[in-house]
Design a protein around this motif. Structure first.
Motif, PDB file in Angstrom:
ATOM      1  N   GLU A   7       0.832  -1.211   0.000  1.00 53.50           N
ATOM      2  CA  GLU A   7       0.000   0.000   0.000  1.00 53.50           C
ATOM      3  C   GLU A   7       0.861   1.254   0.000  1.00 53.50           C
ATOM      4  OE1 GLU A   7      -3.961  -1.561   2.396  1.00 53.50           O
ATOM      5  OE2 GLU A   7      -2.181  -1.031   3.541  1.00 53.50           O
ATOM      6  N   VAL A   8       1.942   1.224   0.779  1.00 53.40           N
ATOM      7  CA  VAL A   8       2.835   2.377   0.842  1.00 53.40           C
ATOM      8  C   VAL A   8       3.511   2.581  -0.519  1.00 53.40           C
ATOM      9  CG1 VAL A   8       4.912   3.343   1.896  1.00 53.40           C
ATOM     10  CG2 VAL A   8       3.194   2.223   3.328  1.00 53.40           C
ATOM     11  N   LEU A   9       3.989   1.500  -1.123  1.00 55.76           N
ATOM     12  CA  LEU A   9       4.620   1.602  -2.439  1.00 55.76           C
ATOM     13  C   LEU A   9       3.647   2.175  -3.460  1.00 55.76           C
ATOM     14  CD1 LEU A   9       6.935   1.134  -4.424  1.00 55.76           C
ATOM     15  CD2 LEU A   9       6.142  -1.227  -4.676  1.00 55.76           C
ATOM     16  N   SER A  10       2.444   1.673  -3.468  1.00 55.57           N
ATOM     17  CA  SER A  10       1.427   2.148  -4.402  1.00 55.57           C
ATOM     18  C   SER A  10       1.117   3.623  -4.167  1.00 55.57           C
ATOM     19  CB  SER A  10       0.162   1.305  -4.243  1.00 55.57           C
ATOM     20  OG  SER A  10      -0.872   1.818  -5.033  1.00 55.57           O
ATOM     21  N   GLY A  11       0.972   3.990  -2.901  1.00 59.93           N
ATOM     22  CA  GLY A  11       0.684   5.386  -2.561  1.00 59.93           C
ATOM     23  C   GLY A  11       1.829   6.307  -2.927  1.00 59.93           C
ATOM     24  N   LEU A  12       3.053   5.864  -2.646  1.00 61.90           N
ATOM     25  CA  LEU A  12       4.232   6.660  -3.019  1.00 61.90           C
ATOM     26  C   LEU A  12       4.318   6.830  -4.528  1.00 61.90           C
ATOM     27  CD1 LEU A  12       7.327   5.572  -0.887  1.00 61.90           C
ATOM     28  CD2 LEU A  12       6.312   7.841  -1.050  1.00 61.90           C
ATOM     29  N   GLU A  19       3.602  14.498  -8.689  1.00 61.55           N
ATOM     30  CA  GLU A  19       4.607  15.559  -8.575  1.00 61.55           C
ATOM     31  C   GLU A  19       5.475  15.680  -9.828  1.00 61.55           C
ATOM     32  OE1 GLU A  19       6.983  18.613  -7.190  1.00 61.55           O
ATOM     33  OE2 GLU A  19       5.016  17.974  -6.515  1.00 61.55           O
ATOM     34  N   THR A  20       5.808  14.554 -10.442  1.00 62.64           N
ATOM     35  CA  THR A  20       6.830  14.580 -11.495  1.00 62.64           C
ATOM     36  C   THR A  20       6.333  14.135 -12.867  1.00 62.64           C
ATOM     37  OG1 THR A  20       7.499  12.290 -11.098  1.00 62.64           O
ATOM     38  CG2 THR A  20       8.603  13.999  -9.776  1.00 62.64           C
ATOM     39  N   GLY A  21       5.189  13.462 -12.906  1.00 62.95           N
ATOM     40  CA  GLY A  21       4.706  12.933 -14.178  1.00 62.95           C
ATOM     41  C   GLY A  21       5.331  11.599 -14.552  1.00 62.95           C
ATOM     42  N   SER A  41      15.577  17.877  -5.331  1.00 57.00           N
ATOM     43  CA  SER A  41      15.321  18.029  -3.898  1.00 57.00           C
ATOM     44  C   SER A  41      14.001  18.741  -3.620  1.00 57.00           C
ATOM     45  CB  SER A  41      16.480  18.777  -3.227  1.00 57.00           C
ATOM     46  OG  SER A  41      16.676  20.026  -3.844  1.00 57.00           O
ATOM     47  N   ILE A  42      13.614  19.664  -4.479  1.00 59.03           N
ATOM     48  CA  ILE A  42      12.354  20.384  -4.257  1.00 59.03           C
ATOM     49  C   ILE A  42      11.174  19.434  -4.445  1.00 59.03           C
ATOM     50  CG2 ILE A  42      10.866  22.246  -5.115  1.00 59.03           C
ATOM     51  CD1 ILE A  42      13.528  23.722  -5.817  1.00 59.03           C
ATOM     52  N   SER A  43      11.209  18.653  -5.517  1.00 58.12           N
ATOM     53  CA  SER A  43      10.138  17.672  -5.732  1.00 58.12           C
ATOM     54  C   SER A  43      10.127  16.631  -4.624  1.00 58.12           C
ATOM     55  CB  SER A  43      10.314  16.979  -7.085  1.00 58.12           C
ATOM     56  OG  SER A  43      10.095  17.887  -8.140  1.00 58.12           O
ATOM     57  N   MET A  44      11.307  16.243  -4.169  1.00 58.72           N
ATOM     58  CA  MET A  44      11.401  15.250  -3.100  1.00 58.72           C
ATOM     59  C   MET A  44      10.735  15.767  -1.829  1.00 58.72           C
ATOM     60  SD  MET A  44      12.432  12.183  -2.611  1.00 58.72           S
ATOM     61  CE  MET A  44      12.577  11.119  -1.197  1.00 58.72           C
ATOM     62  N   VAL A  48       7.652  14.140   0.117  1.00 59.16           N
ATOM     63  CA  VAL A  48       7.751  13.811   1.549  1.00 59.16           C
ATOM     64  C   VAL A  48       6.572  14.402   2.320  1.00 59.16           C
ATOM     65  CG1 VAL A  48       9.075  14.293   3.651  1.00 59.16           C
ATOM     66  CG2 VAL A  48      10.240  13.426   1.609  1.00 59.16           C
ATOM     67  N   VAL A  49       6.279  15.682   2.082  1.00 56.58           N
ATOM     68  CA  VAL A  49       5.167  16.338   2.786  1.00 56.58           C
ATOM     69  C   VAL A  49       3.848  15.633   2.468  1.00 56.58           C
ATOM     70  CG1 VAL A  49       3.799  18.468   2.912  1.00 56.58           C
ATOM     71  CG2 VAL A  49       6.298  18.580   2.982  1.00 56.58           C
ATOM     72  N   ASN A  50       3.650  15.316   1.197  1.00 54.25           N
ATOM     73  CA  ASN A  50       2.422  14.618   0.799  1.00 54.25           C
ATOM     74  C   ASN A  50       2.356  13.216   1.383  1.00 54.25           C
ATOM     75  OD1 ASN A  50       1.551  16.857  -0.628  1.00 54.25           O
ATOM     76  ND2 ASN A  50       2.397  16.143  -2.553  1.00 54.25           N
ATOM     77  N   ALA A  51       3.502  12.541   1.465  1.00 56.28           N
ATOM     78  CA  ALA A  51       3.544  11.197   2.050  1.00 56.28           C
ATOM     79  C   ALA A  51       3.226  11.257   3.543  1.00 56.28           C
ATOM     80  CB  ALA A  51       4.906  10.548   1.815  1.00 56.28           C
ATOM     81  N   GLU A  52       3.734  12.285   4.220  1.00 54.41           N
ATOM     82  CA  GLU A  52       3.435  12.434   5.647  1.00 54.41           C
ATOM     83  C   GLU A  52       1.928  12.553   5.861  1.00 54.41           C
ATOM     84  OE1 GLU A  52       7.318  14.629   7.568  1.00 54.41           O
ATOM     85  OE2 GLU A  52       5.903  15.896   6.496  1.00 54.41           O
ATOM     86  N   GLU A  53       1.281  13.367   5.021  1.00 56.22           N
ATOM     87  CA  GLU A  53      -0.166  13.545   5.137  1.00 56.22           C
ATOM     88  C   GLU A  53      -0.899  12.256   4.791  1.00 56.22           C
ATOM     89  OE1 GLU A  53      -1.264  16.870   2.675  1.00 56.22           O
ATOM     90  OE2 GLU A  53      -0.030  18.256   3.831  1.00 56.22           O
ATOM     91  N   LYS A  54      -0.496  11.617   3.710  1.00 55.62           N
ATOM     92  CA  LYS A  54      -1.189  10.427   3.219  1.00 55.62           C
ATOM     93  C   LYS A  54      -1.085   9.263   4.204  1.00 55.62           C
ATOM     94  CE  LYS A  54      -1.516   7.622  -0.987  1.00 55.62           C
ATOM     95  NZ  LYS A  54      -2.672   8.208  -1.665  1.00 55.62           N
ATOM     96  N   PHE A  55       0.101   9.085   4.804  1.00 53.64           N
ATOM     97  CA  PHE A  55       0.331   7.906   5.642  1.00 53.64           C
ATOM     98  C   PHE A  55       0.348   8.212   7.137  1.00 53.64           C
ATOM     99  CE2 PHE A  55       2.431   6.903   1.543  1.00 53.64           C
ATOM    100  CZ  PHE A  55       1.583   5.876   1.159  1.00 53.64           C
TER     101      PHE A  55
END
Length: 82
Positions: A7-12, A19-21, A41-44, A48-55
């Motif tokens: 699930e984490v892999l799929s969500g990431l 973010e990147t296409g 680094s900016i996209s990363m 990261v911020v979106n992953a924190e919210e999602k998970f």
């Protein structure tokens, strides 16, 4: 609620695509964010911020540099869940 590695892999993968296409199918555990997926680094940080919210995890800024591969990020998120 705990997420599985799958699930984490799929969500990431979704977050990386948003973010990147980059096609989600390209986001595999062995891939490096910078070398293989060419994520800057900016996209990363956005991912990261979106992953924190999602998970529902916290990824400290000083930990982000240690998340070199997709697998590193998946492990961190799975292990960081409450």
């Amino acid at each position: 609620m705990a997420f599985t590695k799958e699930e984490v892999l799929s969500g990431l993968a979704e977050l990386v695509t948003d973010e990147t296409g980059i096609d989600a199918s390209e986001v595999a555990l062995e891939k490096s964010f910078t070398d293989d997926l060419d994520i800057d680094s900016i996209s990363m940080m956005t991912i990261v911020v979106n992953a924190e919210e999602k998970f529902g995890v916290t990824i400290p800024d000083d930990e982000v540099k240690n998340l070199k591969t997709v697998s590193d990020a998946v492990e961190f998120i799975v292990n960081g869940q409450e």
